[in-house]
Design an enzyme around this catalytic site. Structure first.
Site, PDB file in Angstrom:
ATOM      1  N   GLY A 242      -0.395  -2.734  12.276  1.00  0.00           N
ATOM      2  CA  GLY A 242       1.036  -2.499  12.436  1.00  0.00           C
ATOM      3  C   GLY A 242       1.744  -3.751  12.916  1.00  0.00           C
ATOM      4  N   SER A 243       2.817  -3.534  13.645  1.00  0.00           N
ATOM      5  CA  SER A 243       3.649  -4.668  14.044  1.00  0.00           C
ATOM      6  C   SER A 243       3.031  -5.410  15.229  1.00  0.00           C
ATOM      7  CB  SER A 243       5.030  -4.156  14.453  1.00  0.00           C
ATOM      8  OG  SER A 243       4.895  -3.359  15.620  1.00  0.00           O
ATOM      9  N   GLY A 247       0.894  -4.099  18.568  1.00  0.00           N
ATOM     10  CA  GLY A 247      -0.328  -4.743  19.058  1.00  0.00           C
ATOM     11  C   GLY A 247      -0.222  -5.152  20.518  1.00  0.00           C
ATOM     12  N   GLU A 264      -4.761  -5.848  13.386  1.00  0.00           N
ATOM     13  CA  GLU A 264      -4.303  -6.454  12.130  1.00  0.00           C
ATOM     14  C   GLU A 264      -2.788  -6.283  12.156  1.00  0.00           C
ATOM     15  OE1 GLU A 264      -2.892  -6.803   8.719  1.00  0.00           O
ATOM     16  OE2 GLU A 264      -4.152  -5.141   8.017  1.00  0.00           O
TER      17      GLU A 264
HETATM   18  C1  UN1 Z   1      -1.619  -4.744   4.576  1.00  0.00           C
HETATM   19  O1  UN1 Z   1      -0.536  -5.028   4.086  1.00  0.00           O
HETATM   20  O2  UN1 Z   1      -1.709  -4.253   5.736  1.00  0.00           O
HETATM   21  O3  UN1 Z   1      -4.352  -8.172   0.574  1.00  0.00           O
HETATM   22  C2  UN1 Z   1      -2.917  -4.831   3.859  1.00  0.00           C
HETATM   23  C3  UN1 Z   1      -3.556  -7.267   0.326  1.00  0.00           C
HETATM   24  C4  UN1 Z   1      -4.108  -5.855   0.360  1.00  0.00           C
HETATM   25  C5  UN1 Z   1      -4.094  -5.310   1.738  1.00  0.00           C
HETATM   26  C6  UN1 Z   1      -2.827  -5.517   2.524  1.00  0.00           C
HETATM   27  N1  UN1 Z   1      -5.452  -5.871  -0.145  1.00  0.00           N
HETATM   28  O4  UN1 Z   1      -2.394  -7.452   0.051  1.00  0.00           O
END
Ligand code: UN1
Length: 511
Positions: A242-243, A247, A264
């Protein structure tokens, strides 16, 4: 559903959702006040009942109880669940993709691609189940063996975002399950239907494989449910997407109880375009990365750093390509850019463009709200924008989750790298060049500082085989392929003495 709920659900959607759920062999979920809006027209897809704190607690207790025996099932047998899941995902790829389109507004090709990503990670995880390798090390003591073993970690809490409502869940869940963990999933409030579908398919896969179905739990609700996962001692790993703001809230709370976090978070991804770049190829790579998913991927391309000798030519070509884009209802054939996820997203885009103009930016194309015919005022579509900036100002250094591409120019490669790395985020990056020295420098230790660095392809659309994640404010986590599985297990170092002596390490004598 009650009569009142029927009235709130937008005409047409009730039937469509009913048909999709029947095709997925899913019983209609209990009706409730959590209304799920489609970004396509702002209409209501369904009203669901969010889980209460007590229900979230039960889900955690069940996942924790199931872990006790799941961790002892041999990994290749655990993989049977994931193998069955892949079978079901493949069988239902069309229905799942349509749910993704309805809930997220992705065009069908991208929605199908997202489901494909789930299938791919399942296959990866099945193979991985026979490759959870530990090292053996040379012991300094005679008659001793030194080795590492990897053990299941516990309950994994997966908090996922609206923009990849199923793929990111699958990256985490397929790997966590073969690693012997159990999963409690809190999806975005915007995408509970796709979550319900995946959860049901996973439990069906568990039944077919003869596994304990409590290994997977779904909790629906607002941020409160996420906070409950974050704070609960039973959750060994919180994997949150998320944002950056999210996080920042999650990481210290998990750290305070010595839990593990896998983050992430945002990306502010750039592509450097060198003087030798193949511009035809670059244009195609840039357009998909910048406007795909309406700029709402964490890997979306947001900054272009172009050598001044090719800038005019490249920007002309990009503007021409942008003018041909079809923005509109993703359910209509030929549309390439679907909706933003809601009014906040449009407000963010509008605000960023105003600030960019204020900083001397020139909007070369796009930037307006589009109102496709027949979709009403409850939907937010935007014409993707390219903004030529005189400098990398504050607004460029922020991540705006919308299709805005800022273009900057450079004359020497060191300046390009400094601009490239001069943002707080560090997820994905790319260089378009046919000059090998430039390409290698971009990938070197003092080149791109991102977790993903590509040559002659865009920033988005990563394959599942590599570890996915980024540095700096992106959070440092790695999911998906390579050895990302190690985050889902705990490591033990074992020293075994098979001699009749008891030598101490470091040559210590203690007679
Ligand atoms: C995301 O936007 O959180 O590489 C994941 C990519 C995708 C996954 C994005 N396979 O754009």
């Amino acid at each position: 559903m009650t009569e009142t709920d029927h009235e709130t659900v937008t005409a047409g959607y009730a039937d469509r959702i009913g048909t999709l759920l029947r095709a997925l062999e899913i019983d209609p979920p209990a009706a409730g006040e959590m209304l799920v809006h489609s970004p396509i027209d702002g209409g209501v897809l369904i009203g669901l009942r969010p889980d209460t704190p007590a229900e979230v607690d039960t889900a955690l207790a069940e996942a924790a109880a199931a872990f006790g025996s799941w961790r002892l099932v041999p990994a290749p047998q655990r993989a049977a669940v994931v193998r069955e899941l892949a079978v079901l995902l493949r069988r239902h790829q069309d229905e799942l993709a349509e749910l993704v389109t309805l809930e997220v507004g992705k065009i069908p090709a991208e929605a199908r691609g997202e489901v494909q990503e789930m299938i791919d990670i399942c296959e990866f995880a099945v193979g991985l189940s026979r490759q959870l390798y530990g090292y053996t090390m040379a012991s300094e003591r005679p008659g001793h063996r030194l080795m590492e073993t990897w053990h299941p970690l516990g309950v994994v809490g997966v908090i996922s975002a609206f923009n990849f409502p199923v793929a990111v869940w699958a990256w985490n869940t397929a790997i966590a399950l073969v690693c012997g963990d159990t999963v409690v999933w809190k999806p975005s409030d915007r995408t509970p239907l796709t979550a319900l579908a995946c959860h049901t398919l996973l439990r069906r896969a568990a039944d077919t494989a003869g596994a304990d179905r409590r290994i997977h739990q779904l909790v629906l609700g607002s941020a409160g449910a996420g906070a409950q996962l974050t704070d609960d001692e039973r959750v060994a790993l919180v994997s949150a997407t998320g944002s950056v703001a999210m996080g920042r809230a999650v990481a210290p709370r998990v750290a305070a109880r010595f839990g593990r976090c896998l983050l992430e978070l945002g990306g502010n991804n750039a592509a450097v375009v060198g003087p030798s770049a193949d511009l035809d190829l670059a244009v195609r790579g840039i357009v998909f990365a910048a406007v795909g998913t309406a700029g709402q991927r964490c890997t979306s391309l947001r900054r272009l750093i172009v050598h001044s000798t090719v800038a005019d030519d490249l920007l002309d070509r990009l503007v021409r390509a942008y003018r041909q884009l079809r923005v509109g209802n993703p359910l209509e054939p030929g549309v390439q850019v679907g909706p933003l996820h809601g009014p906040d997203a449009w407000a963010g885009m509008w605000d960023a463009l105003a600030r960019a103009r204020g900083d001397g930016g020139e909007v070369l194309c796009g930037g307006d709200r589009v109102e496709p015919e027949g979709l009403g005022p409850g939907a937010f579509y935007a014409d993707p924008a390219i903004v030529r900036m005189p400098a990398q100002t504050e607004v460029v250094r922020e991540e705006t989750f919308a299709p805005i591409l800022y273009a900057l120019t450079y004359d020497d490669f060191d300046t390009a790298l400094a601009l490239h790395n001069g943002v707080p985020q560090g997820l994905s990056s790319a260089i378009f060049t046919t000059d090998q020295r430039e390409a290698e420098r971009f990938l070197a230790a003092d080149g791109s500082d991102c977790g993903i660095a590509n040559v002659n392809i865009g920033t988005s659309g990563a394959e599942i085989g590599g570890a996915f994640g980024g540095e700096k404010h992106t959070g440092g986590g790695r999911e998906s392929g390579s050895d990302a599985w190690k985050a889902y297990m705990r490591r033990a170092t074992n020293t075994i003495n098979y001699s009749t002596e008891l030598p101490l390490a470091q040559g210590i004598r203690f007679d």
